[in-house]
Design an enzyme around this catalytic site. Sequence first.
Site, PDB file in Angstrom:
ATOM      1  N   ASP A 165       0.853  -1.189   0.000  1.00 49.47           N
ATOM      2  CA  ASP A 165       0.000   0.000   0.000  1.00 49.47           C
ATOM      3  C   ASP A 165       0.887   1.237   0.000  1.00 49.47           C
ATOM      4  O   ASP A 165       2.075   1.165   0.333  1.00 49.47           O
ATOM      5  CB  ASP A 165      -0.894  -0.003   1.257  1.00 49.47           C
ATOM      6  CG  ASP A 165      -2.244   0.661   1.027  1.00 49.47           C
ATOM      7  OD1 ASP A 165      -2.254   1.838   0.597  1.00 49.47           O
ATOM      8  OD2 ASP A 165      -3.281   0.020   1.275  1.00 49.47           O
ATOM      9  N   VAL A 181       0.993   1.458  -7.021  1.00 51.80           N
ATOM     10  CA  VAL A 181       0.649   0.548  -8.122  1.00 51.80           C
ATOM     11  C   VAL A 181       0.750   1.204  -9.488  1.00 51.80           C
ATOM     12  O   VAL A 181       0.772   0.502 -10.511  1.00 51.80           O
ATOM     13  CB  VAL A 181      -0.768  -0.045  -7.940  1.00 51.80           C
ATOM     14  CG1 VAL A 181      -0.846  -0.892  -6.692  1.00 51.80           C
ATOM     15  CG2 VAL A 181      -1.850   1.036  -7.949  1.00 51.80           C
ATOM     16  N   ASN A 230      -6.177  -5.298  -5.572  1.00 50.09           N
ATOM     17  CA  ASN A 230      -7.305  -4.649  -4.917  1.00 50.09           C
ATOM     18  C   ASN A 230      -7.211  -3.129  -4.890  1.00 50.09           C
ATOM     19  O   ASN A 230      -8.237  -2.450  -4.797  1.00 50.09           O
ATOM     20  CB  ASN A 230      -7.406  -5.179  -3.474  1.00 50.09           C
ATOM     21  CG  ASN A 230      -8.329  -4.353  -2.621  1.00 50.09           C
ATOM     22  OD1 ASN A 230      -9.545  -4.400  -2.755  1.00 50.09           O
ATOM     23  ND2 ASN A 230      -7.751  -3.559  -1.726  1.00 50.09           N
ATOM     24  N   TYR A 271     -15.569   5.939 -12.605  1.00 51.70           N
ATOM     25  CA  TYR A 271     -15.239   4.753 -11.816  1.00 51.70           C
ATOM     26  C   TYR A 271     -15.772   3.502 -12.497  1.00 51.70           C
ATOM     27  O   TYR A 271     -15.069   2.492 -12.604  1.00 51.70           O
ATOM     28  CB  TYR A 271     -15.845   4.905 -10.426  1.00 51.70           C
ATOM     29  CG  TYR A 271     -15.561   3.759  -9.480  1.00 51.70           C
ATOM     30  CD1 TYR A 271     -14.284   3.549  -8.979  1.00 51.70           C
ATOM     31  CD2 TYR A 271     -16.585   2.915  -9.069  1.00 51.70           C
ATOM     32  CE1 TYR A 271     -14.030   2.511  -8.090  1.00 51.70           C
ATOM     33  CE2 TYR A 271     -16.341   1.872  -8.180  1.00 51.70           C
ATOM     34  CZ  TYR A 271     -15.067   1.674  -7.693  1.00 51.70           C
ATOM     35  OH  TYR A 271     -14.835   0.638  -6.823  1.00 51.70           O
ATOM     36  N   LYS A 330     -13.635   0.178 -13.795  1.00 50.68           N
ATOM     37  CA  LYS A 330     -13.904  -1.168 -13.303  1.00 50.68           C
ATOM     38  C   LYS A 330     -14.356  -2.093 -14.437  1.00 50.68           C
ATOM     39  O   LYS A 330     -14.077  -3.297 -14.407  1.00 50.68           O
ATOM     40  CB  LYS A 330     -14.941  -1.123 -12.182  1.00 50.68           C
ATOM     41  CG  LYS A 330     -14.412  -0.457 -10.912  1.00 50.68           C
ATOM     42  CD  LYS A 330     -13.200  -1.194 -10.350  1.00 50.68           C
ATOM     43  CE  LYS A 330     -12.718  -0.626  -9.045  1.00 50.68           C
ATOM     44  NZ  LYS A 330     -11.623  -1.408  -8.425  1.00 50.68           N
ATOM     45  N   THR A 367     -17.332   0.427   3.762  1.00 51.77           N
ATOM     46  CA  THR A 367     -15.953   0.795   4.087  1.00 51.77           C
ATOM     47  C   THR A 367     -15.840   2.312   3.978  1.00 51.77           C
ATOM     48  O   THR A 367     -16.817   3.002   3.674  1.00 51.77           O
ATOM     49  CB  THR A 367     -14.985   0.134   3.104  1.00 51.77           C
ATOM     50  OG1 THR A 367     -15.329   0.573   1.777  1.00 51.77           O
ATOM     51  CG2 THR A 367     -15.077  -1.386   3.177  1.00 51.77           C
TER      52      THR A 367
END
Length: 267
Positions: A39, A66, A92, A161, A165, A198
């Site tokens: 991370d 990433v 992820n 988004y 995805k 989350t």
Amino acid sequence: MTRYDLAGRKALVTGGARGLGAGMAEALAEAGAAVVIADVLEDLGKETAQALRDAGATAEFVPLDVTEDSSWEQAVHSVLDALGGLDILVNNAGVEITNLLVDLDPVALRKMLDVNVVGTALGLKHAFRTMRPGGAAGDGGVVINIASVAATIAFPGIAGYSATKSAIDRLTRVAAAESGKLGYGVRVNCVYPGLTPTAMGNQLAVDCAELGLFPSPQDAVEAVVALTPGGRLGRVGDMASAVVFLASDAAEFITGAGLPVDGGMGM
């Protein structure tokens, strides 16, 4: 031994410091895998890895941006040094920035493309190079990309988004085809999580209300639940269990697939 037993496997989870990633790392560890959390949130990532160690797992943290090829190279080297191999990659790491199309922010869109699409593609690149015959691990493995129910529905405020995805879905299928054609021995699948409370999921509800799409964040949440035959939001454990399944021998003949874990919202 059950077919969900991951004892002896070595896993890398990107975006594993918190949220879904932390839950996936914990579930993989509970199934017996040694886990490295990667991370950009270094302090939190170290805390998450320490919590896994305190629970008896083998767990480490490595910093990873990433979007940077060189960061991936260093992270994979660190995983190999720490664990002695790599069998499972969970791509992820991701970001969501809510915008109406009429107010589209190109900077925000490019950030989502960079993290969600480029980051996933680079993960596939380095997983393949490491896991294929002749690679530093060389025994094949599993890559699990985290897409979203946003790839399968039309929900206002998340056009950018959703596009990223959806791209992860296509990357998954092409990667599976390449791995099979070239004999890499790497299965590649993706998961479509439903909305989960989350930090990212909660912020989406707030953002949708601020954009005037719903009277309040709670109304936004209730609208999602109303669209979900399962009658509730997702839980971190729902998504983590799906990752363990796809990483395990129970899914040994599954590749190039997308697994919805959304309570039926995207059907």
